[in-house]
Design a protein around this motif. Sequence first.
Motif, PDB file in Angstrom:
ATOM      1  N   PRO A 120       0.794  -1.239   0.000  1.00 51.80           N
ATOM      2  CA  PRO A 120       0.000   0.000   0.000  1.00 51.80           C
ATOM      3  C   PRO A 120       0.822   1.283   0.000  1.00 51.80           C
ATOM      4  N   ASP A 121       2.149   1.178   0.074  1.00 46.66           N
ATOM      5  CA  ASP A 121       2.992   2.382   0.005  1.00 46.66           C
ATOM      6  C   ASP A 121       3.273   2.806  -1.425  1.00 46.66           C
ATOM      7  N   ASN A 122       3.009   1.916  -2.359  1.00 43.94           N
ATOM      8  CA  ASN A 122       3.427   2.169  -3.745  1.00 43.94           C
ATOM      9  C   ASN A 122       2.204   2.276  -4.643  1.00 43.94           C
ATOM     10  N   LEU A 123       2.100   3.397  -5.320  1.00 43.85           N
ATOM     11  CA  LEU A 123       0.895   3.728  -6.070  1.00 43.85           C
ATOM     12  C   LEU A 123       0.544   2.714  -7.158  1.00 43.85           C
ATOM     13  N   MET A 124       1.558   2.194  -7.837  1.00 41.13           N
ATOM     14  CA  MET A 124       1.296   1.165  -8.855  1.00 41.13           C
ATOM     15  C   MET A 124       0.651  -0.059  -8.198  1.00 41.13           C
ATOM     16  N   PRO A 160       0.078   5.866   2.744  1.00 39.89           N
ATOM     17  CA  PRO A 160      -0.127   7.200   2.188  1.00 39.89           C
ATOM     18  C   PRO A 160      -1.347   7.337   1.267  1.00 39.89           C
ATOM     19  N   HIS A 161      -1.926   6.217   0.859  1.00 40.29           N
ATOM     20  CA  HIS A 161      -3.009   6.296  -0.139  1.00 40.29           C
ATOM     21  C   HIS A 161      -4.336   5.777   0.398  1.00 40.29           C
ATOM     22  N   PHE A 162      -4.514   5.853   1.720  1.00 38.45           N
ATOM     23  CA  PHE A 162      -5.714   5.264   2.316  1.00 38.45           C
ATOM     24  C   PHE A 162      -6.992   5.908   1.791  1.00 38.45           C
ATOM     25  N   SER A 266       6.536  14.628 -11.983  1.00 37.97           N
ATOM     26  CA  SER A 266       7.901  14.693 -11.495  1.00 37.97           C
ATOM     27  C   SER A 266       8.035  13.981 -10.155  1.00 37.97           C
ATOM     28  N   ARG A 267       9.210  13.411  -9.917  1.00 35.85           N
ATOM     29  CA  ARG A 267       9.534  12.792  -8.629  1.00 35.85           C
ATOM     30  C   ARG A 267      10.512  13.721  -7.939  1.00 35.85           C
ATOM     31  N   SER A 268      10.293  14.002  -6.655  1.00 34.07           N
ATOM     32  CA  SER A 268      11.135  14.995  -5.988  1.00 34.07           C
ATOM     33  C   SER A 268      12.240  14.386  -5.148  1.00 34.07           C
ATOM     34  N   SER A 269      12.133  13.085  -4.839  1.00 31.15           N
ATOM     35  CA  SER A 269      13.190  12.570  -3.960  1.00 31.15           C
ATOM     36  C   SER A 269      14.139  11.586  -4.629  1.00 31.15           C
ATOM     37  N   THR A 270      13.630  10.648  -5.406  1.00 32.18           N
ATOM     38  CA  THR A 270      14.544   9.703  -6.063  1.00 32.18           C
ATOM     39  C   THR A 270      14.250   9.633  -7.559  1.00 32.18           C
ATOM     40  N   ARG A 271      15.235   9.065  -8.313  1.00 28.84           N
ATOM     41  CA  ARG A 271      15.100   8.866  -9.758  1.00 28.84           C
ATOM     42  C   ARG A 271      14.732  10.181 -10.460  1.00 28.84           C
ATOM     43  N   LEU A 272      15.520  11.187 -10.209  1.00 25.76           N
ATOM     44  CA  LEU A 272      15.174  12.538 -10.666  1.00 25.76           C
ATOM     45  C   LEU A 272      15.475  12.756 -12.142  1.00 25.76           C
ATOM     46  N   SER A 295       3.320  16.499  -8.945  1.00 32.97           N
ATOM     47  CA  SER A 295       4.079  15.519  -8.165  1.00 32.97           C
ATOM     48  C   SER A 295       3.283  15.125  -6.935  1.00 32.97           C
ATOM     49  N   LEU A 296       3.488  13.894  -6.523  1.00 34.90           N
ATOM     50  CA  LEU A 296       2.765  13.384  -5.352  1.00 34.90           C
ATOM     51  C   LEU A 296       3.162  14.142  -4.093  1.00 34.90           C
ATOM     52  N   GLU A 297       4.355  14.746  -4.120  1.00 31.70           N
ATOM     53  CA  GLU A 297       4.830  15.479  -2.951  1.00 31.70           C
ATOM     54  C   GLU A 297       4.137  16.833  -2.828  1.00 31.70           C
ATOM     55  N   GLU A 298       3.627  17.366  -3.938  1.00 31.65           N
ATOM     56  CA  GLU A 298       3.138  18.747  -3.923  1.00 31.65           C
ATOM     57  C   GLU A 298       1.624  18.878  -4.023  1.00 31.65           C
ATOM     58  N   HIS A 318      10.292   6.309 -15.321  1.00 32.22           N
ATOM     59  CA  HIS A 318       9.729   5.036 -14.910  1.00 32.22           C
ATOM     60  C   HIS A 318       9.455   5.091 -13.400  1.00 32.22           C
ATOM     61  N   GLY A 319       8.301   4.637 -12.998  1.00 34.10           N
ATOM     62  CA  GLY A 319       7.986   4.643 -11.572  1.00 34.10           C
ATOM     63  C   GLY A 319       6.489   4.550 -11.357  1.00 34.10           C
ATOM     64  N   ALA A 320       6.130   4.260 -10.103  1.00 35.60           N
ATOM     65  CA  ALA A 320       4.752   3.936  -9.749  1.00 35.60           C
ATOM     66  C   ALA A 320       3.754   5.023 -10.147  1.00 35.60           C
ATOM     67  N   GLN A 321       4.211   6.279 -10.142  1.00 41.30           N
ATOM     68  CA  GLN A 321       3.297   7.379 -10.463  1.00 41.30           C
ATOM     69  C   GLN A 321       2.717   7.246 -11.874  1.00 41.30           C
ATOM     70  N   LEU A 322       3.381   6.447 -12.736  1.00 39.82           N
ATOM     71  CA  LEU A 322       2.881   6.300 -14.109  1.00 39.82           C
ATOM     72  C   LEU A 322       1.597   5.482 -14.200  1.00 39.82           C
ATOM     73  N   ILE A 419      18.232   1.595 -11.260  1.00 40.34           N
ATOM     74  CA  ILE A 419      16.897   2.206 -11.368  1.00 40.34           C
ATOM     75  C   ILE A 419      16.783   3.441 -10.477  1.00 40.34           C
ATOM     76  N   TYR A 420      17.665   3.560  -9.478  1.00 39.89           N
ATOM     77  CA  TYR A 420      17.598   4.760  -8.632  1.00 39.89           C
ATOM     78  C   TYR A 420      18.589   5.842  -9.043  1.00 39.89           C
ATOM     79  N   GLN A 421      19.125   5.754 -10.279  1.00 41.90           N
ATOM     80  CA  GLN A 421      19.977   6.832 -10.786  1.00 41.90           C
ATOM     81  C   GLN A 421      19.132   8.058 -11.118  1.00 41.90           C
TER      82      GLN A 421
END
Length: 553
Positions: A120-124, A160-162, A266-272, A295-298, A318-322, A419-421
């Motif tokens: 449940p922490d990951n949007l995908m 975070p997505h309850f 946009s992702r603000s913390s990783t894979r920028l 962005s999910l952060e904003e 690439h990432g769950a937000q997609l 993947i975290y570059q």
Amino acid sequence: QSQEVSQARIDYHAALLALQEHGTRMVCTGKMHTDRICRFDYLCYCSEAEEFVFFHSNSSVMLPNLGPRRFQPALLDLSSVEDHNTQYFNFLELPAAALKFMPKPVFVPDVTLILNRFNPDNLMHVFHDDLLPAFYTMKQYSDLDDEARLVFMEGWGEGPHFDLYRLLSSKQPLLKEQLRNFGKLMCFTKSYVGLSKMTTWYQYGFVQPQGPKANILVSGNEIRQFAKAMMERMNITMVEETEKDAGSVEEEKEKEKKDEYIVVFSRSSTRLILNEAELIMALAQEFQMRVVTVSLEEQSFPSIIQIISRASMLVSMHGAQLVTSLFLPRGAAVVELFPFAVNPEQYTPYKTLASLPGMDLQYVSWRNTMEENTVTHPDRPWEQGGITHLEKDEQERILASKDVPRHLCCRNPEWLFRIYQDTLVDIPSFLEVLKEGLRTRPNLKKTKLANTVHPGRVREPQCHTSVQATNEAKLTVSWQIPWNLKYLKVREVKYEVWIQEQGENTYMPYILPQQNYTFSENIKPFTTYLVWVRCIFNKNLLGPFADVLMCRT
Ligand code: UDP
């Protein structure tokens, strides 16, 4: 809040009597633990033991009655992820007579759906593993309506997505940890256990490297209906696909053009994306459109979906937000960026989603091939791709590698490292890939509803034969159009005929525009042929074969 489950709606003594007399009743669908969903009357849960309990009495029912096979490996999967050994469901058994010595049960009057959320922490994961499967499991059983109670047994906190899970029904979902608030023994008057796997399209690589599921059973239609329902419940106003009444067509087109925009997620913390501003400028210039970032952060999730649901293009690392591309309007494009040494062909959850029949999305991937444009993070913790905990040799091998080899989920250090570059997107190669990938715009008119209707069987198939000479024969096959064709406007109707000589294991296929044909080539006298006929709409919508014809020359 969780105490809102009221005892008022049921007669407590009647319920207790029913439980004592009839015990638990279970009837399931599915032949295997991986495709099973079970319906229970009076399934109980003992919070002390953290176990579900099945009470046996003379009139209890357990179908399937598997005996000890119930533990090989389990009765069913509690999450939608296939056969994951941390997600199994089973119950303990007790005679109903034991109730006399147990704490007084608390009855849950709501029809309940019991399941595990997978991650449940990951949007995908939230959408693919939980929300879509729960939504369609509820559609499968009509008493799992808006008043249904969901119970999440995986043991995690809300996450975070309850709020998204709250959209599934009007009642607050319960977490495993909250069940103790109901006392030592709680009994669900009516419950369903397990999730439908019908809507999932991706396997995460637990037994073989990740990729699309082998047998995808969902189409864009079901995904879009789910998206529509979720948007309604988020109070997001939909753009109607057929709202073109007012104003001239030209005016409308002009107006729509002006309103078109691109979203960069946009992702603000990783894979920028390290040069996001430059990327945005390039997109705006190339497509002459506004570019909006989210962005999910904003932003709140509903406000992001509001924006995405009217966008012409969604661009993101690439990432769950997609997974939010399931809210894009038909005809929009998904543009997925991959860091250095990561092969887009091997990580396709979003490509597979966009490519589902009837999703009507375009998909383009771009990959960073310039090592000087990547920023690595070897010193981070291992789960964010750090590698300093590894042997020196292994670290050097990973640093020298230019392509992550195929691997299983979930802790492959080379994969996590790459993947975290962070990536400096090379604008010329990015625009090149984009222009190439979006050169042909999909024609939405052509991909409309009628195009998903398959032909019926051809009717009254017949054959006639004649022998011309000792080495010459003719076989005439004729048939009537499928019954549903007379109600349809189909661009192209063709027929396929297969002719097989009895006893041979090959056949000759023919595609014909008309409803009869006389075959003479390769037809021998005094021979039995098996003939199959089917109808094909628009080149690729195949109908079923009619009953085989036995034709003796
Ligand atoms: N996430 C985010 N911003 C970030 C990094 C992650 O919003 O900078 C979100 C991401 O969309 C996902 C969750 O945090 O829902 C976990 O991200 P992770 O990188 O672990 O998973 P992935 O995106 O690779 O599936």
